[in-house]
Motif scaffolding. Structure first.
Motif, PDB file in Angstrom:
ATOM      1  N   HIS A 134      23.673   9.784   5.804  1.00  0.00           N
ATOM      2  CA  HIS A 134      25.104  10.068   5.661  1.00  0.00           C
ATOM      3  C   HIS A 134      25.907   8.864   5.168  1.00  0.00           C
ATOM      4  N   GLY A 135      25.414   7.658   5.431  1.00  0.00           N
ATOM      5  CA  GLY A 135      26.140   6.454   5.031  1.00  0.00           C
ATOM      6  C   GLY A 135      27.182   5.996   6.034  1.00  0.00           C
ATOM      7  N   ILE A 136      27.165   6.574   7.234  1.00  0.00           N
ATOM      8  CA  ILE A 136      28.174   6.212   8.231  1.00  0.00           C
ATOM      9  C   ILE A 136      27.556   5.699   9.533  1.00  0.00           C
ATOM     10  N   GLY A 137      26.259   5.638   9.616  1.00  0.00           N
ATOM     11  CA  GLY A 137      25.588   5.179  10.827  1.00  0.00           C
ATOM     12  C   GLY A 137      24.761   3.943  10.560  1.00  0.00           C
ATOM     13  N   ARG A 138      23.513   4.162  10.188  1.00  0.00           N
ATOM     14  CA  ARG A 138      22.610   3.036   9.949  1.00  0.00           C
ATOM     15  C   ARG A 138      23.089   2.138   8.819  1.00  0.00           C
ATOM     16  N   PRO A 176      25.231   3.538  21.593  1.00  0.00           N
ATOM     17  CA  PRO A 176      24.056   2.706  21.298  1.00  0.00           C
ATOM     18  C   PRO A 176      24.307   1.664  20.206  1.00  0.00           C
ATOM     19  N   LYS A 177      24.934   2.064  19.095  1.00  0.00           N
ATOM     20  CA  LYS A 177      25.190   1.106  18.010  1.00  0.00           C
ATOM     21  C   LYS A 177      26.222   0.064  18.437  1.00  0.00           C
ATOM     22  N   GLY A 178      27.254   0.504  19.134  1.00  0.00           N
ATOM     23  CA  GLY A 178      28.276  -0.420  19.595  1.00  0.00           C
ATOM     24  C   GLY A 178      27.707  -1.456  20.555  1.00  0.00           C
ATOM     25  N   GLU A 179      26.896  -1.016  21.480  1.00  0.00           N
ATOM     26  CA  GLU A 179      26.303  -1.936  22.454  1.00  0.00           C
ATOM     27  C   GLU A 179      25.286  -2.863  21.784  1.00  0.00           C
TER      28      GLU A 179
END
Length: 195
Positions: A134-138, A176-179
Motif C-alpha cells: 500500500h505504501g503506508i506501512g512498511r 507495533p510500528k510506533g513502539e
C-alpha cells in the motif's frame, strides 16, 4: 452572495480538494511520496507497465520491494508471487536500474535491516524507491529508518513524520510500528553505546 454562502463554498472546495488529493495519491499515484528530493522516494505497488515512467521522472536507480509472497493476508497485503515476479521482470528491462526484494514483516527483523543498510550504504544505488503493497506501512517505516540512519533525524521526529494524521496511524503510541520506532537505536548510537 452572503458571507455564510461564500464560507460554505470555500469549505466545500477545501474538502473536495483534500478528498481529490487523497484519491489521486492513493489510487492513481500509488501513494508515491518524496522522502528526500533526488535521493529517496516511497510508494505502494506501481503496476509493471508504469514503473519505467516513475524511474525516468525521478531518475531512480534502485527499487526496494518490501513485499514477500504468502503473507496469508489477502485483504490488507495480498502479495501474490506472480505480481512480484512481474515487477522484477519489468525492472530488469530498464537499463541501469537495480531490483532488490527485501521481503519484510510489518516490523522488520534484523536480517531485513541488514539488507536495507547494505543497499542504502552504497551511493551507487541512489536515487532509491522503497515500496510495499500500500505504501503506508512498511515503506513509511523504512523511510523513517532511512531518515534516522542517514539524515540524523531523532526517532521521535522520524516517527511523527511517518504518517498523517499521526495519532490515528500505525505509528502512534502502542502500535507495533510506533513502539518499534520509539525503541529504535541507530547504528551510530549503538556504536557509541559500545564504547
Amino acid at each position: 452572495m452572503g458571507i455564510k454562502k461564500k464560507l460554505l463554498i470555500a469549505v466545500t472546495l477545501v474538502i473536495l480538494g483534500v478528498t481529490g488529493k487523497y484519491v489521486y495519491d492513493r489510487h492513481i499515484n500509488h501513494n508515491f511520496m518524496t522522502i528526500t528530493e533526488g535521493k529517496v522516494y516511497k510508494s505502494g505497488v506501481i503496476p509493471p507497465d508504469e514503473i519505467a515512467e516513475y524511474v525516468k521522472k525521478y531518475h531512480i536507480k534502485s527499487i526496494i520491494d518490501l513485499r514477500f509472497p504468502g503473507t496469508g493476508d489477502d485483504v490488507n497485503n495480498p502479495e501474490i508471487p506472480a505480481e512480484l515476479t512481474a515487477e522484477k521482470n519489468a525492472v530488469a528491462k530498464i537499463d541501469g536500474v537495480n531490483y532488490f526484494n527485501n521481503g519484510s514483516d510489518q516490523v522488520p527483523k534484523q536480517e531485513n535491516l541488514n539488507s536495507f543498510f547494505k543497499i542504502m550504504d552504497n551511493q551507487a544505488n541512489y536515487p532509491v524507491l522503497i515500496h510495499c503493497y500500500h505504501g503506508i506501512g512498511r515503506a513509511q517505516l523504512y523511510s523513517a529508518i532511512y531518515r534516522i540512519e542517514y539524515e540524523g533525524w531523532s526517532t521521535e521526529e522520524a516517527r511523527h513524520h511517518a504518517a498523517f494524521p499521526f495519532m490515528f496511524s500505525s505509528f502512534a503510541d502502542g502500535t507495533p510500528k510506533g513502539e518499534f520506532l520509539k525503541s529504535y537505536h541507530s547504528r551510530k548510537q549503538l556504536a557509541l553505546d559500545k564504547k
